[in-house]
Design a protein around this motif. Structure first.
Motif, PDB file in Angstrom:
ATOM      1  N   VAL A   1      17.111  29.417 -63.999  1.00 53.49           N
ATOM      2  CA  VAL A   1      15.859  29.914 -63.410  1.00 53.49           C
ATOM      3  C   VAL A   1      14.827  28.788 -63.335  1.00 53.49           C
ATOM      4  CG1 VAL A   1      13.906  31.472 -63.762  1.00 53.49           C
ATOM      5  CG2 VAL A   1      16.226  32.320 -64.051  1.00 53.49           C
ATOM      6  N   ALA A   2      14.710  27.992 -64.404  1.00 54.92           N
ATOM      7  CA  ALA A   2      13.735  26.890 -64.391  1.00 54.92           C
ATOM      8  C   ALA A   2      14.086  25.866 -63.315  1.00 54.92           C
ATOM      9  CB  ALA A   2      13.667  26.233 -65.768  1.00 54.92           C
ATOM     10  N   ALA A   3      15.369  25.545 -63.187  1.00 52.56           N
ATOM     11  CA  ALA A   3      15.783  24.569 -62.178  1.00 52.56           C
ATOM     12  C   ALA A   3      15.587  25.098 -60.758  1.00 52.56           C
ATOM     13  CB  ALA A   3      17.245  24.179 -62.397  1.00 52.56           C
TER      14      ALA A   3
ATOM     15  N   GLY B   1       5.468  17.078 -69.260  1.00 52.96           N
ATOM     16  CA  GLY B   1       5.493  17.846 -68.015  1.00 52.96           C
ATOM     17  C   GLY B   1       4.317  17.522 -67.109  1.00 52.96           C
ATOM     18  N   GLY B   2       3.150  17.317 -67.696  1.00 50.27           N
ATOM     19  CA  GLY B   2       1.978  16.937 -66.895  1.00 50.27           C
ATOM     20  C   GLY B   2       2.150  15.584 -66.230  1.00 50.27           C
ATOM     21  N   ILE B   3       2.709  14.653 -66.974  1.00 54.50           N
ATOM     22  CA  ILE B   3       2.969  13.331 -66.393  1.00 54.50           C
ATOM     23  C   ILE B   3       3.998  13.434 -65.274  1.00 54.50           C
ATOM     24  CG2 ILE B   3       3.953  11.047 -66.890  1.00 54.50           C
ATOM     25  CD1 ILE B   3       2.696  11.356 -69.741  1.00 54.50           C
ATOM     26  N   LEU B   4       5.068  14.209 -65.518  1.00 56.38           N
ATOM     27  CA  LEU B   4       6.085  14.400 -64.483  1.00 56.38           C
ATOM     28  C   LEU B   4       5.501  15.084 -63.248  1.00 56.38           C
ATOM     29  CD1 LEU B   4       9.175  15.473 -66.601  1.00 56.38           C
ATOM     30  CD2 LEU B   4       8.878  13.337 -65.337  1.00 56.38           C
ATOM     31  N   PHE B   5       4.642  16.063 -63.462  1.00 54.28           N
ATOM     32  CA  PHE B   5       4.002  16.768 -62.347  1.00 54.28           C
ATOM     33  C   PHE B   5       3.216  15.784 -61.482  1.00 54.28           C
ATOM     34  CE2 PHE B   5       0.638  19.142 -60.285  1.00 54.28           C
ATOM     35  CZ  PHE B   5       1.275  20.293 -59.848  1.00 54.28           C
TER      36      PHE B   5
ATOM     37  N   TRP C   1       7.753  20.280 -59.114  1.00 53.89           N
ATOM     38  CA  TRP C   1       8.985  20.889 -59.604  1.00 53.89           C
ATOM     39  C   TRP C   1       9.524  20.195 -60.840  1.00 53.89           C
ATOM     40  CZ3 TRP C   1      12.630  17.163 -59.711  1.00 53.89           C
ATOM     41  CH2 TRP C   1      12.441  16.064 -58.877  1.00 53.89           C
ATOM     42  N   ALA C   2       9.096  18.990 -61.121  1.00 52.29           N
ATOM     43  CA  ALA C   2       9.675  18.147 -62.168  1.00 52.29           C
ATOM     44  C   ALA C   2       9.582  18.745 -63.580  1.00 52.29           C
ATOM     45  CB  ALA C   2       9.051  16.763 -62.129  1.00 52.29           C
ATOM     46  N   PRO C   3       8.469  19.361 -63.998  1.00 47.73           N
ATOM     47  CA  PRO C   3       8.443  19.936 -65.349  1.00 47.73           C
ATOM     48  C   PRO C   3       9.484  21.033 -65.534  1.00 47.73           C
ATOM     49  CG  PRO C   3       6.216  19.796 -64.454  1.00 47.73           C
ATOM     50  CD  PRO C   3       7.160  19.452 -63.351  1.00 47.73           C
TER      51      PRO C   3
END
Length: 144
Positions: free
Chosen positions: A36-38, A104-108, A114-116
């Motif tokens: 689901v997350a992916a 996750g914030g850095i990835l965002f 979608w990255a986080p």
């Protein structure tokens, strides 16, 4: 809507958690939440109905994942140290959540919105691999 769906799922899962071997429920919970997350990567517009459905499913699978691990944790814990171990588990859970939020914030910002969610899916996948290894080696035994 999310609260309503969660209120429907929790009693059903509570009943099933007493009937089904948690060695199979926990990997299924991690797998379903990882999928689901992916699936957030496939969302084009966050205001579409499918985005809302994926959000509801993410909350439900996260609740099932949390409850299944908690039930196993409480079944196998001595009552004299249960409170202490629960406090330690929640402390490290908070540290993990804080770390995930920061990464996750850095990835965002650096990769995309979608990255986080892909990070969550990847970590759930890694946990599933460890569960399969432990089950295959016989390190996790039936708890009844």
């Amino acid at each position: 809507m999310i609260q309503f769906c969660t209120l429907l799922v929790i009693p059903i899962f509570g009943y099933l958690s007493d009937k089904v071997d948690l060695r199979y429920v926990i990997p299924f919970a991690f797998l379903s939440r990882g999928i689901v997350a992916a699936s957030f990567k496939s969302i084009e517009n966050p205001k579409d109905f499918d985005a809302y459905v994926i959000c509801v499913l993410l909350v439900i699978t996260s609740v099932i994942q949390f409850l299944s691990v908690e039930v196993m944790f409480m079944r196998n814990m001595q009552s004299t140290i249960r409170g202490t171990m629960t406090g330690i588990a929640f402390f490290f859970g908070s540290v993990g959540t804080t770390t995930f939020v920061m990464v996750g914030g850095i990835l965002f910002d650096q990769v995309g919105p979608w990255a986080p969610f892909m990070l969550v899916g990847a970590v759930d996948g890694i946990i599933i691999i460890f569960i399969v290894i432990y089950l295959g080696c016989g390190l996790i035994k039936r708890d009844d």
